[in-house]
Design a protein around this motif. Structure first.
Motif, mmCIF file in Angstrom:
data_model
loop_
_atom_site.group_PDB
_atom_site.id
_atom_site.type_symbol
_atom_site.label_atom_id
_atom_site.label_comp_id
_atom_site.label_asym_id
_atom_site.label_seq_id
_atom_site.Cartn_x
_atom_site.Cartn_y
_atom_site.Cartn_z
ATOM 1 N N PHE A 17 30.197 7.244 41.412
ATOM 2 C CA PHE A 17 29.883 7.826 40.120
ATOM 3 C C PHE A 17 28.379 7.665 39.925
ATOM 4 O O PHE A 17 27.699 7.094 40.777
ATOM 5 C CB PHE A 17 30.685 7.166 38.990
ATOM 6 N N THR A 18 27.826 8.201 38.841
ATOM 7 C CA THR A 18 26.393 8.059 38.642
ATOM 8 C C THR A 18 26.098 7.247 37.385
ATOM 9 O O THR A 18 26.848 7.293 36.405
ATOM 10 C CB THR A 18 25.684 9.422 38.513
ATOM 11 N N THR A 25 28.354 3.093 44.011
ATOM 12 C CA THR A 25 29.641 2.992 44.697
ATOM 13 C C THR A 25 30.483 1.924 44.016
ATOM 14 O O THR A 25 29.989 0.844 43.682
ATOM 15 C CB THR A 25 29.441 2.634 46.181
ATOM 16 N N ALA A 26 31.740 2.263 43.766
ATOM 17 C CA ALA A 26 32.680 1.328 43.139
ATOM 18 C C ALA A 26 34.013 1.463 43.866
ATOM 19 O O ALA A 26 34.118 2.202 44.851
ATOM 20 C CB ALA A 26 32.826 1.662 41.660
ATOM 21 N N TYR A 27 35.010 0.753 43.358
ATOM 22 C CA TYR A 27 36.332 0.769 44.002
ATOM 23 C C TYR A 27 37.406 0.977 42.945
ATOM 24 O O TYR A 27 37.296 0.454 41.820
ATOM 25 C CB TYR A 27 36.557 -0.544 44.756
ATOM 26 N N ASP A 28 38.416 1.738 43.301
ATOM 27 C CA ASP A 28 39.536 1.977 42.391
ATOM 28 C C ASP A 28 40.008 0.657 41.795
ATOM 29 O O ASP A 28 40.136 -0.343 42.509
ATOM 30 C CB ASP A 28 40.705 2.621 43.154
ATOM 31 N N ASN A 70 30.400 10.629 30.440
ATOM 32 C CA ASN A 70 30.692 12.063 30.410
ATOM 33 C C ASN A 70 30.410 12.668 29.035
ATOM 34 O O ASN A 70 31.195 13.467 28.514
ATOM 35 C CB ASN A 70 32.143 12.333 30.830
ATOM 36 N N GLY A 71 29.317 12.216 28.400
ATOM 37 C CA GLY A 71 28.908 12.754 27.112
ATOM 38 C C GLY A 71 29.530 12.079 25.907
ATOM 39 O O GLY A 71 29.189 12.409 24.773
ATOM 40 N N HIS A 72 30.438 11.130 26.125
ATOM 41 C CA HIS A 72 31.075 10.416 25.007
ATOM 42 C C HIS A 72 30.320 9.113 24.750
ATOM 43 O O HIS A 72 30.178 8.280 25.647
ATOM 44 C CB HIS A 72 32.543 10.117 25.308
ATOM 45 N N SER A 73 29.877 8.919 23.517
ATOM 46 C CA SER A 73 29.096 7.741 23.153
ATOM 47 C C SER A 73 29.974 6.525 22.878
ATOM 48 O O SER A 73 31.166 6.657 22.566
ATOM 49 C CB SER A 73 28.282 8.028 21.893
ATOM 50 N N LEU A 74 29.350 5.358 22.933
ATOM 51 C CA LEU A 74 29.972 4.081 22.579
ATOM 52 C C LEU A 74 31.271 3.791 23.330
ATOM 53 O O LEU A 74 32.243 3.288 22.763
ATOM 54 C CB LEU A 74 30.202 3.995 21.063
ATOM 55 N N VAL A 75 31.278 4.100 24.593
ATOM 56 C CA VAL A 75 32.418 3.772 25.450
ATOM 57 C C VAL A 75 32.211 2.350 25.973
ATOM 58 O O VAL A 75 31.151 2.028 26.500
ATOM 59 C CB VAL A 75 32.523 4.758 26.632
ATOM 60 N N SER A 84 36.009 8.723 40.119
ATOM 61 C CA SER A 84 35.092 9.466 40.963
ATOM 62 C C SER A 84 34.409 10.577 40.168
ATOM 63 O O SER A 84 35.062 11.310 39.419
ATOM 64 C CB SER A 84 35.870 10.057 42.143
ATOM 65 N N GLY A 85 33.099 10.679 40.305
ATOM 66 C CA GLY A 85 32.351 11.741 39.659
ATOM 67 C C GLY A 85 31.967 11.473 38.218
ATOM 68 O O GLY A 85 31.273 12.282 37.593
#
Ligand code: FES
Length: 94
Positions: A17-18, A25-28, A70-75, A84-85
């Protein structure tokens, strides 16, 4: 006498993900907070005064780990699983 033994960890499949446009890089099964900390990120968000913030409680109560996903604030990164992605950015002016 008890002999300490390291347990073998089974990680999920690797994914990417970015964060701020940089690939991480991360893991499930990991949370966003875990992945960012493992990647060496030290500022998940920045206060209005410009102070960097990062996870404190790691259980969903302090919001110090808040990010934009993904554009949602305060997560809350400590309660959000990586996928992924996913596009994660710093939360500005929390
Ligand atoms: S670290 Fe406190 S809410 Fe996530």
């Amino acid at each position: 006498m008890f002999k300490a033994q390291r347990l073998k960890a089974n990680r999920g499949r690797a994914l990417q993900f970015t964060f701020e446009g940089t690939t991480v890089t991360a893991y499930d099964g990991e949370t966003v907070a875990t992945a960012l900390l493992a990647a060496g990120v030290t500022a998940f968000n920045v206060t209005r005064g410009g102070e960097p913030r990062m996870p404190f409680c790691n259980m969903g109560t302090c919001f110090d780990c808040a990010v934009c996903v993904n554009g949602h604030s305060l997560v809350r990164a400590c309660l959000t699983d990586v996928s992924s992605g996913m596009q994660v950015n710093r939360q500005e002016g929390k």
